[in-house]
Scaffold this motif. Structure first.
Motif, PDB file in Angstrom:
ATOM      1  N   SER A  60       0.854  -1.184   0.000  1.00 48.10           N
ATOM      2  CA  SER A  60       0.000   0.000   0.000  1.00 48.10           C
ATOM      3  C   SER A  60       0.889   1.232   0.000  1.00 48.10           C
ATOM      4  CB  SER A  60      -0.917   0.003   1.229  1.00 48.10           C
ATOM      5  OG  SER A  60      -1.853  -1.052   1.158  1.00 48.10           O
ATOM      6  N   ALA A  62       1.114   5.722   0.118  1.00 46.14           N
ATOM      7  CA  ALA A  62       0.483   6.989   0.516  1.00 46.14           C
ATOM      8  C   ALA A  62       1.454   8.123   0.217  1.00 46.14           C
ATOM      9  CB  ALA A  62       0.111   6.974   1.994  1.00 46.14           C
ATOM     10  N   THR A 260      -3.098  -2.039   4.231  1.00 42.61           N
ATOM     11  CA  THR A 260      -3.690  -0.718   4.025  1.00 42.61           C
ATOM     12  C   THR A 260      -4.102  -0.081   5.347  1.00 42.61           C
ATOM     13  OG1 THR A 260      -4.506  -1.440   1.857  1.00 42.61           O
ATOM     14  CG2 THR A 260      -5.513   0.520   2.813  1.00 42.61           C
ATOM     15  N   ASN A 264      -2.532   3.348   6.819  1.00 44.09           N
ATOM     16  CA  ASN A 264      -3.469   4.454   7.023  1.00 44.09           C
ATOM     17  C   ASN A 264      -3.345   5.010   8.440  1.00 44.09           C
ATOM     18  OD1 ASN A 264      -6.018   5.897   5.893  1.00 44.09           O
ATOM     19  ND2 ASN A 264      -6.650   5.173   7.909  1.00 44.09           N
ATOM     20  N   GLU A 265      -3.217   4.117   9.424  1.00 41.40           N
ATOM     21  CA  GLU A 265      -3.075   4.579  10.805  1.00 41.40           C
ATOM     22  C   GLU A 265      -1.732   5.258  11.030  1.00 41.40           C
ATOM     23  OE1 GLU A 265      -5.374   4.750  12.960  1.00 41.40           O
ATOM     24  OE2 GLU A 265      -6.850   3.707  11.727  1.00 41.40           O
ATOM     25  N   LEU A 429      -4.234   9.000   0.611  1.00 37.47           N
ATOM     26  CA  LEU A 429      -4.318   7.953   1.623  1.00 37.47           C
ATOM     27  C   LEU A 429      -4.147   6.586   0.948  1.00 37.47           C
ATOM     28  CD1 LEU A 429      -7.235   9.157   3.913  1.00 37.47           C
ATOM     29  CD2 LEU A 429      -4.851   8.843   4.581  1.00 37.47           C
ATOM     30  N   PRO A 430      -3.671   5.573   1.683  1.00 34.81           N
ATOM     31  CA  PRO A 430      -3.465   4.260   1.053  1.00 34.81           C
ATOM     32  C   PRO A 430      -4.776   3.618   0.635  1.00 34.81           C
ATOM     33  CG  PRO A 430      -3.140   4.142   3.433  1.00 34.81           C
ATOM     34  CD  PRO A 430      -3.261   5.592   3.099  1.00 34.81           C
TER      35      PRO A 430
END
Length: 739
Positions: A60, A62, A260, A264-265, A429-430
């Motif tokens: 993923s 970003a 992902t 994202n976190e 974002l991913p």
């Protein structure tokens, strides 16, 4: 030839002067093609197993933009921007911050990444058979793992520091679950926060579900350092271009959705930390102002109160203005006094001092002079009052300016705080693509096959360098000192017949009469015809040829049989003697029933045996054979006896050529014994199989017994690109050749 023969050649080239040419290298590789192919296939198999063993890896991505300064602050003006700093940022430093524990620890805590689950029942064979295995799924609610026997779901798992990185086992029980390690065991209930007191400290766990009873699950609480290191090993943070301010984040893992979520976190954690850092300076400035504003307000109030008291005490509002009024009044009084004095002078001319007009003027002058004296006294006091007045008024002004400036900046900073966004902006974002980036199965199989082939080639070359097999005829002649009188290529037809035990005649004249192999045998016949004397030894009419080899399996019996066949074509009577009474096989070549017929060994069994009884005709005109017979106990002693000498004398009267198949030199001494009857002694060796060292040693053993080998026959040469550079080949010339 026999012991009286003269050496035909001596070594002419020293071994150290031999060079390993590219043709030799290529030839060695071509000869070892089976080994290379085997290693290549082995590499391919290992690659296939590896592709099935490892889980697919997903990625993923970003994007984050790092701004040079905070626009929300600069938009309020230079003054307030200077209060909170320029906000400049280093992208390289930000890439390191993203991978720091400050950013990763909140992600670890949120997704329970320190809790690791594993299925001990999954073996390497299972991974290969299933192509992929389930991995733990981390979420804010807990950690789960799917198995063939059910799902494991853990809500929380906290242990004392001494239990970190220690593996526990969870098993479903009749009343709940059992948590155990090597020394301890704890029992608990599902869907309840359980706290156990272990030997190393407390253990807190919430188990929501487990696989069926009897199927354990391994659970480990990793240390924060190991967990963050594991995340960083899968996390890549780079600036897309130098000084671009665009940072790309990539995270890999075996589960696309999980990958992902974690990335994202991480992005949200970094942005949150960035915003906190961006608002930190503003917040601290506001807190400082909130402590200073009341103090400045009190100072302003105190200074204004002192100033008001001063004005009330001296009855003035403005000292500078009052001084101007007094001076102006003093000037008017001076003018009035001058006018009154003029009037007084005029009146004194006409009136006395007691005249009412004069008295009135004198009274006016007295009042004006008194007022002028008061003005003078007041003016004399003005410098001290004015200094005090200026000091008090200046204090009031400074305190008022400080208070108003502080209050103004405070209100502006409150506006900044409300709109503070930091200098990091999330661009992308991913997202989940569900397309694995590894393993690259095709490339891995290609590389593994290539590496296997290279390893096979290395093995072939190493084995070739250590194994001094018979290869080049010229090189063999130079090393051993015995001429190579024939090179016999491999016959594919005869080779196919050799694999079939029920095949018929395997002689070249039947199986492959137009081959290069058959022409090579004829060339050997020509060499022997013109190389032997007209009369045999001791005026024997027959000419005796002894054929041996350095070791078993070189193909001497094949050479003997085919050489006898081509000699029979000369309308000469030819006899083949299978003197290898241990393992002779010429009876198979000429279809003689060994079990029902007598042979050479049987000649020595009884005194009444004759040459006629052990000699058998073959299907070939002018060609007879004496098979080996039943195996005796002492073949060498029998060949050295006078009875065998008598047999040879008897046979010499009936045959033009006698070709003897002798046992290998290094296996028995029979060849040395038989050589005393020979006009020519030939040594057969197998190409790319026989050892040059063994061949040289066998010839040396013959030489020590005063037997000179007249020539070497290299058998079973594989025709190919690597052998076309030798001059020892003959070429088939028949009606089948169209070119």
């Amino acid at each position: 030839m026999n012991t009286d023969s003269k050496k035909l050649t001596e070594p002419a080239i020293d071994r150290e002067n031999n060079e390993f040419s590219l043709s030799d290298l290529f030839g060695a590789l071509m000869r070892g093609w089976k080994t290379i192919l085997l290693f290549a296939l082995l590499g391919l198999v290992l690659a296939i197993l590896y592709n099935r063993y490892v889980n697919p890896t997903y990625q993923s991505d970003a994007l984050i933009q790092i701004n040079e300064s905070s626009q929300s602050v600069s938009g309020l003006g230079n003054d307030i921007s200077n209060l909170v700093g320029p906000g400049a940022n280093n992208s390289l430093a930000e890439t390191q911050l993203i991978k720091s524990r400050m950013v990763l620890e909140p992600v670890v805590d949120l997704l329970h990444l320190q809790t690791r689950l594993g299925n001990p029942e999954v073996t390497a064979i299972d991974r290969i058979a299933n192509d992929r295995v389930n991995t733990p799924v981390h979420a804010p609610t807990g950690v789960s793992l799917d198995t063939d026997n059910g799902q494991a779901q853990i809500g929380q798992f906290n242990v004392a520091p001494d239990y970190l990185d220690e593996t526990f086992t969870l098993v479903r029980s009749d009343n709940g679950f059992t948590l155990s390690n090597a020394l301890e065991e704890f029992k608990g209930q599902f869907n309840q926060s359980q706290e156990f007191k272990g030997a190393k400290g407390p253990i807190q766990i919430t188990v929501e579900d487990l696989p069926a009873s009897g199927h354990p699950i391994n659970i480990t609480k990793q240390s924060l350092q190991i967990t963050t290191n594991a995340i960083n090993s899968k996390l890549e943070v780079i600036e897309t271009e130098n000084s671009s301010g665009i940072i790309q984040l990539s995270y890999t893992g075996p589960n696309q959705q999980q990958t992902t979520l974690i990335l994202n976190e991480i992005v949200l954690s970094y942005v949150g930390q960035n915003e906190s850092r961006g608002a930190e300076e503003t917040t601290k400035t506001i807190e400082f102002m909130e402590t200073q504003i009341p103090r400045l307000k009190q100072q302003l109030d105190d200074s204004e109160a002192a100033f008001n008291d001063f004005r009330e005490r001296y009855g003035t509002i403005d000292v500078a203005q009052e001084a101007e009024l007094l001076i102006a009044e003093n000037s008017r009084i001076d003018g009035q006094i001058s006018d009154l004095k003029l009037q007084q002078a005029e009146l004194s001319t006409y009136y006395t001092d007691e005249h009412p007009l004069v008295i009135q003027i004198n009274d006016q002058l007295r009042v004006l002079n008194n007022r002028k004296q008061e003005i003078s006294n007041t003016i004399e006091r003005l410098p001290d009052i004015q200094r005090e007045f200026l000091q008090l008024s200046e204090d009031v002004g400074i305190n008022r300016d400080l208070y108003l400036t502080m209050l103004n900046n405070y209100e502006q900073l409150k506006i900044v705080e409300a709109g503070q966004i930091g200098y990091a902006r999330v661009v992308d974002l991913p997202v989940s693509t569900y397309e694995p980036i590894a393993p690259m199965k095709g490339l891995i199989m290609l590389l593994a096959t290539a590496i296997g082939a290279l390893l096979g080639a290395a093995v072939v070359l190493i084995r070739s360098s250590f194994k001094d097999v018979v290869k080049d005829p010229e090189d063999l002649e130079s090393k051993i000192g015995v001429p190579v009188i024939a090179t016999v290529p491999r016959s594919k037809s005869v080779q196919r017949l050799g694999k079939n035990n029920r095949a018929g005649n395997r002689l070249l004249s039947y199986a492959d009469h137009d081959s290069v192999s058959y022409e090579a045998i004829k060339s050997l016949r020509t060499y022997l015809m013109f190389g032997m004397p007209v009369q045999g030894k001791n005026d024997q009419r027959s000419r005796v040829i002894v054929v041996s080899g350095e070791s078993p399996g070189v193909g001497k019996s094949f050479i003997v049989a085919n050489l006898a066949e081509v000699f029979s074509q000369l309308d000469k009577r030819v006899l083949v003697i299978d003197a290898d009474m241990r393992l002779g096989s010429l009876h198979n070549t000429f279809n003689i029933d060994q079990e029902s017929e007598n042979g050479l060994a049987d000649y020595f069994a009884t005194d009444d045996s004759t040459a006629v009884r052990i000699t058998y005709p073959t299907s070939i005109d002018n060609l007879d054979i004496i098979p080996r017979g039943n195996q005796p106990r002492n073949p060498s002693s029998l060949l050295a006896s006078d009875r065998f000498s008598g047999l040879m004398s008897e046979l010499a009267d009936h045959y033009d050529y006698i070709i003897i198949d002798s046992p290998p030199v290094l296996a028995a001494t029979d060849a040395v014994i038989l050589s005393k009857f020979a006009d020519k002694v030939l040594m057969v060796t197998r190409h790319n199989d026989s050892s040059e060292g063994q061949l040289a040693y066998a010839i040396k053993q013959m030489s020590r017994s005063n037997v000179e080998v007249d020539g070497i026959v290299i058998n079973d040469i594989k025709q190919g690109m690597m052998t076309k550079n030798t001059y020892h080949f003959t070429y088939a010339y028949s009606s089948n050749n169209s070119k």
